[in-house]
Design an enzyme around this catalytic site. Structure first.
Site, PDB file in Angstrom:
ATOM      1  N   LEU A  47      79.680  61.176   9.365  1.00 45.64           N
ATOM      2  CA  LEU A  47      80.942  61.122   8.612  1.00 45.64           C
ATOM      3  C   LEU A  47      81.312  62.517   8.119  1.00 45.64           C
ATOM      4  CD1 LEU A  47      80.577  57.914   6.375  1.00 45.64           C
ATOM      5  CD2 LEU A  47      81.748  58.153   8.553  1.00 45.64           C
ATOM      6  N   GLY A 103      79.762  46.923  23.878  1.00 46.33           N
ATOM      7  CA  GLY A 103      80.997  47.690  23.677  1.00 46.33           C
ATOM      8  C   GLY A 103      81.208  48.685  24.807  1.00 46.33           C
ATOM      9  N   ARG A 155      88.780  44.444  30.330  1.00 45.88           N
ATOM     10  CA  ARG A 155      88.188  45.777  30.285  1.00 45.88           C
ATOM     11  C   ARG A 155      87.024  45.876  31.283  1.00 45.88           C
ATOM     12  NH1 ARG A 155      87.674  49.199  24.668  1.00 45.88           N
ATOM     13  NH2 ARG A 155      88.897  50.880  25.519  1.00 45.88           N
ATOM     14  N   VAL A 165      80.447  49.018  19.350  1.00 42.02           N
ATOM     15  CA  VAL A 165      81.700  48.269  19.153  1.00 42.02           C
ATOM     16  C   VAL A 165      82.601  49.030  18.174  1.00 42.02           C
ATOM     17  CG1 VAL A 165      80.680  46.019  19.648  1.00 42.02           C
ATOM     18  CG2 VAL A 165      80.670  46.884  17.308  1.00 42.02           C
ATOM     19  N   THR A 184      84.977  49.861  14.938  1.00 45.61           N
ATOM     20  CA  THR A 184      84.833  49.611  13.492  1.00 45.61           C
ATOM     21  C   THR A 184      86.129  50.050  12.799  1.00 45.61           C
ATOM     22  OG1 THR A 184      83.784  51.786  13.363  1.00 45.61           O
ATOM     23  CG2 THR A 184      82.323  49.897  13.396  1.00 45.61           C
ATOM     24  N   GLY A 203      80.922  53.783  24.237  1.00 51.25           N
ATOM     25  CA  GLY A 203      79.904  53.085  25.045  1.00 51.25           C
ATOM     26  C   GLY A 203      79.989  53.433  26.527  1.00 51.25           C
ATOM     27  N   ARG A 221     102.442  72.782  19.336  1.00 52.60           N
ATOM     28  CA  ARG A 221     101.101  73.067  19.853  1.00 52.60           C
ATOM     29  C   ARG A 221     100.877  74.525  20.219  1.00 52.60           C
ATOM     30  NH1 ARG A 221      96.992  69.301  19.090  1.00 52.60           N
ATOM     31  NH2 ARG A 221      97.818  67.231  19.395  1.00 52.60           N
ATOM     32  N   CYS A 246      88.930  58.651  14.984  1.00 51.46           N
ATOM     33  CA  CYS A 246      87.802  58.888  14.074  1.00 51.46           C
ATOM     34  C   CYS A 246      88.121  59.595  12.764  1.00 51.46           C
ATOM     35  CB  CYS A 246      86.722  59.679  14.797  1.00 51.46           C
ATOM     36  SG  CYS A 246      85.966  58.728  16.107  1.00 51.46           S
ATOM     37  N   ALA A 270      84.611  64.805   8.760  1.00 50.22           N
ATOM     38  CA  ALA A 270      85.414  65.183   7.598  1.00 50.22           C
ATOM     39  C   ALA A 270      85.601  66.703   7.544  1.00 50.22           C
ATOM     40  CB  ALA A 270      84.737  64.684   6.318  1.00 50.22           C
TER      41      ALA A 270
END
Ligand code: UDX
Ligand code: UDX
Length: 478
Positions: free
Chosen positions: A226, A12, A42, A93, A95, A17, A455, A281, A230
């Site tokens: 995670l 990836g 890529r 990679v 997800t 990566g 902003r 993310c 969050a």
């Protein structure tokens, strides 16, 4: 004899990566680092002779690639060959959130991780340490491990391949990836095998102080990643929710942020109001937590985290509705200049950018948008909006497009975006937008003209002095 890592393969060559491996290669000249990807274009771009043309824009990255490429950093599509050579393999990679089937809209699609694990099982030789770098749902290491272990009983592994799986989540943020990699707050390594954890730690010891390396079990590491995202996203939804209250009560959210941020228990970072969080993310990781909680029967926990995403979407719609209202309830035949399309400054990434939802809303209201971004190309904007720009729009596109009403144009300078516009909306905090000469710009716009600063990067006094109307997120004072 003590094992050592001499050859790393990373599957990836994306936002994670690419920069991560470039920094490892730079800091560990004794290690050969091979980044492989199934995407030929890529890889071609990573190998382009001019390192300014590599596929990912990150301050400082092209200099490192220039220094290490062809020395101990290599980019190729030779997945099989490089897996076979490696002592340690990073899985980086993508997800994405599942689009269909069980967990659709929430759970991560692990098909690329699974296929990477299968390739590792098939082609690796000798003892191989597999490192999860992609952000993954909790217990993914178990999936990888069971694929790898199953392969050991098959004929591919007569050579006695053995695997160990570590979790080493990435905390780099786009736009500051190189700095985050060089000066991390912490490096997190989860695993069972102490010796292998040490081998991965030794790579980081080359530039990261030992006390910043946190070692946990695999599941704590996966869940910590995670949870970190969050918590960060939750702070943004929290402050954006307070922004709406500020507008309704005459308070200023920037003052509220400063006041609460000076409480050392709360801290001042990640309290900037904006157009809502974007990026690949935050939403994905929260939805993963929601899915996991639902699966485990923890409905209240799931609802709690889901509300962070719900608030974010509501906030984006709130901004577009407010613009329509201020422009007399209709955007038909109105020109709106959009400054910034990337999900934040210093990146060309538009994944989940608030600009996408807000622009779609404005197009639905019939607006004519002139979009400027110093790093995002018009093709990307077309694909995100599912609409070709006005100047090259074909009949076919007109018929196929879901959005019938509005149109958009790509503007190659701020000034060209602003000519005759009724309103300007700042969605990305690019520094060039903070130095706009509003007195000059005001003369270009159609009156009464509005500035919507999502902003908080412009001087309100300058804008108001130029005879323009101003709205800022969470500003109940103007
Ligand atoms: C990363 C993480 O891996 C992801 O889990 C996190 O949540 C977001 O960031 P990122 O590097 O941003 O993903 O993804 P992307 O830029 O899409 O790069 C992934 C690369 O993996 C792509 O270039 C893709 O071609 C490649 N890939 C995918 C493979 O080489 N093999 C595969 O089987 C699948
Ligand atoms: C995030 C995490 O910060 C990083 O640790 C993780 O590895 C990947 O996800 P990233 O998505 O690249 O990184 O960017 P980040 O700087 O966290 O910003 C995410 C979004 O939140 C952006 O849209 C940004 O503009 C917004 N944001 C951030 C705010 O609106 N206010 C803030 O105070 C901070």
């Amino acid at each position: 004899m003590k094992k050592s890592i001499k050859n790393i393969c990373c599957i990836g060559a994306g936002y994670v990566g690419g920069p991560t491996m470039a920094v490892i290669a730079d800091k560990c000249p004794h290690i050969e680092v091979n980044v492989v990807d199934i995407n030929k274009d890529r890889i071609l771009a990573w190998n382009s002779p001019n390192t300014e043309e590599i596929p990912i824009f990150e301050p400082g990255l092209s200099e490192i690639v220039k220094r290490r490429r062809g020395v101990n950093l290599f980019f190729s599509t030779e997945v099989k060959e490089q897996i076979a050579k490696a002592d340690m393999i990073f899985i980086s990679v993508n997800t994405p959130t599942k689009k269909r089937g069980v967990g659709a809209g929430k759970a991560s699609d692990l098909k690329w991780v699974e296929s990477s694990a299968r390739q590792i099982a098939k082609y690796s030789k000798g003892y191989t340490i597999v490192v999860e770098k992609s952000t993954l749902p909790v217990k993914t290491a178990e999936v990888i491990k069971s694929i790898l272990e199953a392969s050991q009983s098959t004929s591919h592994n007569e050579k006695g391949t053995k695997f160990s799986v570590l979790s080493n989540p990435e905390f780099l943020a786009e736009g500051t990836a190189i700095d985050d990699l060089l000066n991390p707050d912490r490096v997190l390594i989860g695993g069972e095998n102490k010796e292998d954890i040490e081998l991965l730690s030794e790579i980081y010891y080359e530039w990261v102080p030992k006390n910043k390396i946190i070692k946990t079990n695999v599941w704590s590491s996966e869940l910590a990643k995670l949870t970190a995202n969050a918590f960060l996203a939750q702070r943004i939804s929290s402050i954006n929710s307070i922004a709406a209250l500020c507008e309704a009560t005459g308070a200023d959210v920037r003052e509220v942020s400063r006041a609460i941020g000076s409480d050392s228990r709360i801290g001042s970072k990640f309290l900037d109001c904006g157009p809502g969080f974007g990026g690949s993310c935050f939403k994905k990781d929260i939805l993963n937590l929601v899915y996991l909680s639902e699966y485990l029967g923890l409905k209240e926990v799931a609802n709690f985290w889901e509300s962070v995403v719900t608030l974010n979407k509501w906030h984006q719609h709130r901004i577009s509705k407010l613009i329509t209202k201020k422009l007399f309830g209709t955007l038909s035949e109105k020109k709106i200049s959009i400054l910034g399309f990337a999900f934040k400054e210093n990146t060309n990434d538009t994944r989940e950018s608030s600009a996408i939802q807000i622009c779609k809303d404005l197009l639905e209201e019939g607006a004519e948008l002139f979009i400027h971004d110093p790093k995002v190309n018009p093709e990307q904007i077309s694909s995100d909006l599912n609409l070709l720009p006005n100047n090259i729009k074909s009949k076919a596109n007109n018929q196929n497009s879901k959005i019938k009403e509005g149109t958009w144009n790509s503007a190659n300078s701020v000034e060209s975006a602003l000519i005759n516009s009724d309103a300007v909306l700042i969605l990305t905090e690019w520094s060039e937008y903070s130095t706009i000469n509003w007195k000059k710009v005001s003369k270009l716009m159609r009156k009464p003209a509005w500035v919507f600063d999502a902003r908080s990067i412009i001087d309100p006094k300058e804008v108001l002095k130029s005879g323009l109307n101003l709205w800022r997120v969470g500003d109940g004072v103007i």
